[in-house]
Write a protein that holds these residues in place. Sequence first.
Motif, PDB file in Angstrom:
ATOM      1  N   UNK A 103     -21.782  -3.160 -12.192  1.00 46.98           N
ATOM      2  CA  UNK A 103     -23.217  -3.153 -12.495  1.00 46.98           C
ATOM      3  C   UNK A 103     -23.476  -3.767 -13.875  1.00 46.98           C
ATOM      4  N   UNK A 104     -22.622  -3.422 -14.836  1.00 48.51           N
ATOM      5  CA  UNK A 104     -22.809  -3.944 -16.184  1.00 48.51           C
ATOM      6  C   UNK A 104     -22.407  -5.428 -16.278  1.00 48.51           C
ATOM      7  N   UNK A 105     -21.502  -5.856 -15.401  1.00 44.83           N
ATOM      8  CA  UNK A 105     -21.170  -7.290 -15.348  1.00 44.83           C
ATOM      9  C   UNK A 105     -22.373  -8.067 -14.817  1.00 44.83           C
ATOM     10  N   UNK A 106     -23.057  -7.499 -13.832  1.00 48.95           N
ATOM     11  CA  UNK A 106     -24.257  -8.157 -13.304  1.00 48.95           C
ATOM     12  C   UNK A 106     -25.347  -8.212 -14.380  1.00 48.95           C
ATOM     13  N   UNK A 107     -25.530  -7.125 -15.106  1.00 54.65           N
ATOM     14  CA  UNK A 107     -26.568  -7.117 -16.159  1.00 54.65           C
ATOM     15  C   UNK A 107     -26.205  -8.149 -17.232  1.00 54.65           C
ATOM     16  N   UNK A 108     -24.923  -8.198 -17.565  1.00 55.03           N
ATOM     17  CA  UNK A 108     -24.456  -9.178 -18.555  1.00 55.03           C
ATOM     18  C   UNK A 108     -24.711 -10.599 -18.032  1.00 55.03           C
ATOM     19  N   UNK A 109     -24.363 -10.801 -16.762  1.00 55.22           N
ATOM     20  CA  UNK A 109     -24.583 -12.125 -16.160  1.00 55.22           C
ATOM     21  C   UNK A 109     -26.069 -12.493 -16.229  1.00 55.22           C
ATOM     22  N   UNK A 110     -26.923 -11.553 -15.800  1.00 55.59           N
ATOM     23  CA  UNK A 110     -28.374 -11.840 -15.749  1.00 55.59           C
ATOM     24  C   UNK A 110     -28.956 -12.053 -17.146  1.00 55.59           C
ATOM     25  N   UNK A 111     -28.424 -11.352 -18.130  1.00 56.30           N
ATOM     26  CA  UNK A 111     -28.936 -11.459 -19.509  1.00 56.30           C
ATOM     27  C   UNK A 111     -28.380 -12.680 -20.228  1.00 56.30           C
ATOM     28  N   UNK A 147     -17.721 -12.324  -7.496  1.00 54.23           N
ATOM     29  CA  UNK A 147     -19.029 -11.782  -7.894  1.00 54.23           C
ATOM     30  C   UNK A 147     -19.799 -12.807  -8.724  1.00 54.23           C
ATOM     31  N   UNK A 148     -19.136 -13.404  -9.704  1.00 46.69           N
ATOM     32  CA  UNK A 148     -19.810 -14.410 -10.525  1.00 46.69           C
ATOM     33  C   UNK A 148     -20.274 -15.592  -9.664  1.00 46.69           C
ATOM     34  N   UNK A 149     -19.445 -15.954  -8.701  1.00 45.22           N
ATOM     35  CA  UNK A 149     -19.805 -17.066  -7.808  1.00 45.22           C
ATOM     36  C   UNK A 149     -21.048 -16.697  -6.983  1.00 45.22           C
ATOM     37  N   UNK A 150     -21.048 -15.470  -6.481  1.00 39.46           N
ATOM     38  CA  UNK A 150     -22.206 -15.012  -5.693  1.00 39.46           C
ATOM     39  C   UNK A 150     -23.466 -15.016  -6.551  1.00 39.46           C
ATOM     40  N   UNK A 151     -23.353 -14.490  -7.771  1.00 41.31           N
ATOM     41  CA  UNK A 151     -24.538 -14.412  -8.635  1.00 41.31           C
ATOM     42  C   UNK A 151     -25.028 -15.807  -9.014  1.00 41.31           C
ATOM     43  N   UNK A 152     -24.104 -16.703  -9.309  1.00 39.99           N
ATOM     44  CA  UNK A 152     -24.524 -18.071  -9.668  1.00 39.99           C
ATOM     45  C   UNK A 152     -25.210 -18.730  -8.481  1.00 39.99           C
ATOM     46  N   UNK A 153     -24.723 -18.435  -7.288  1.00 35.80           N
ATOM     47  CA  UNK A 153     -25.321 -19.038  -6.094  1.00 35.80           C
ATOM     48  C   UNK A 153     -26.725 -18.509  -5.805  1.00 35.80           C
TER      49      UNK A 153
END
Length: 397
Positions: free
Chosen positions: A190-198, A240-246
């Motif tokens: 969850x915090x990796x996603x928040x970091x990614x989004x921020x 996960x990073x690939x999914x979020x970037x996509x």
Amino acid sequence: MPAVNVKPGIYWIGVNDRTTDLFEGLWPITSEGVSYNAYVIDGERKVLVDAAKDIKGDALLDQIAEVFDPALLDYIVINHMEPDHTGVLRTLRRIAPNVTFLCTSRAVKMLENYYQVTDNVHAVEDGEVLDLGPHQLQFHSAPMVHWPETMLTYETTQKVLFSCDAFGGYGALQGAIFDDQCTAPEFYEREALRYYANIVALFPKPVLKAIDKLAGIPVDVVAPSHGLLWRKHPERIIELYQKWANYAIEGPELGVTLLYGTMYGNTEKMVEAVAAGVARAGMPVDIFDVRHIHASYILSSVYTCSGVLIGAPTYEGELFPPMAHVLDMLNRKRIQNRKLAYFGSFGWSGGARREIAQWAEKLKWELVESWEFPGGPTSQDLLKAEELGYTFAQSLR
Ligand code: FEO
């Protein structure tokens, strides 16, 4: 925390930061903390990979000293110049005056600008290999993941990828540093996603390009500079990073973020009815009161959801300011191509609706419903609001 052996001759010597309230002076980490993961390679040549923020200088030196005397350092690999990884560089150079800095050519000027370091700097080429006996490092430039000078460093003999910001996340390490030791992986994801989004969300194509570049490289351990190290499932965080970037290229998942602000509770009454309509449609919904919840947390949700519902009153002829702030942050992170519906109360004249239309245009969001109502909602209004939530959720399918 003591130094931790990652692979033969390779040690995690990171430090936790539980005192900084705002990462980058902007993103709250008061309750989550963050780690500055750094690594040393103890071979014929002594290497430090990345460092830490200046407030953690002593702690980092103590960590290095657990493996070898910091004065013996031959190289410092600078994957990324942002001061959360480089703040202690001048101190390190005072202790090891002959150390050579390894970085991309884009980082050379930054080293001078930030730390007045101009000598003993070697700009590595993309793909360059450095033999350290018995270890070997290969450098892969990864511009805009997160800054233009960023690179990833791969230790070829042990297959360890030092990825710096890439594949990182907020969250101080809680004793365990590896994914297979961690009893709360959902917290770090969850915090990796928040970091990614921020932090990273503005650069989806560079992220995907870096991941493509790594495709043929066997990785046993993903060793980022923030958050967990991934050795049991190194592919997990990359995927996960690939999914979020996509999400930024192909669109996010089905779901609704409901953002609201309210002055006296009239718009809030509508929120409950709208949320009930979304729930009736069987659509997941995250609800945020923008007066109290920092945009950092909201970004994670909007980044992953295809629909945004906004409930906010008119304030002095314009949109309620805390909502305008959140929309500004979403615009700065270029979170585009969402479906939007708006509702909100006004006192003597509207105005928020007009501003919402302007934000929708700026964000390239499709505004499918926009509804201002005077004063408090009637029972008829609440029925209409429930239907609005239901219809909007259905329209996302
Ligand atoms: Fe962890 Fe872009 O710094």
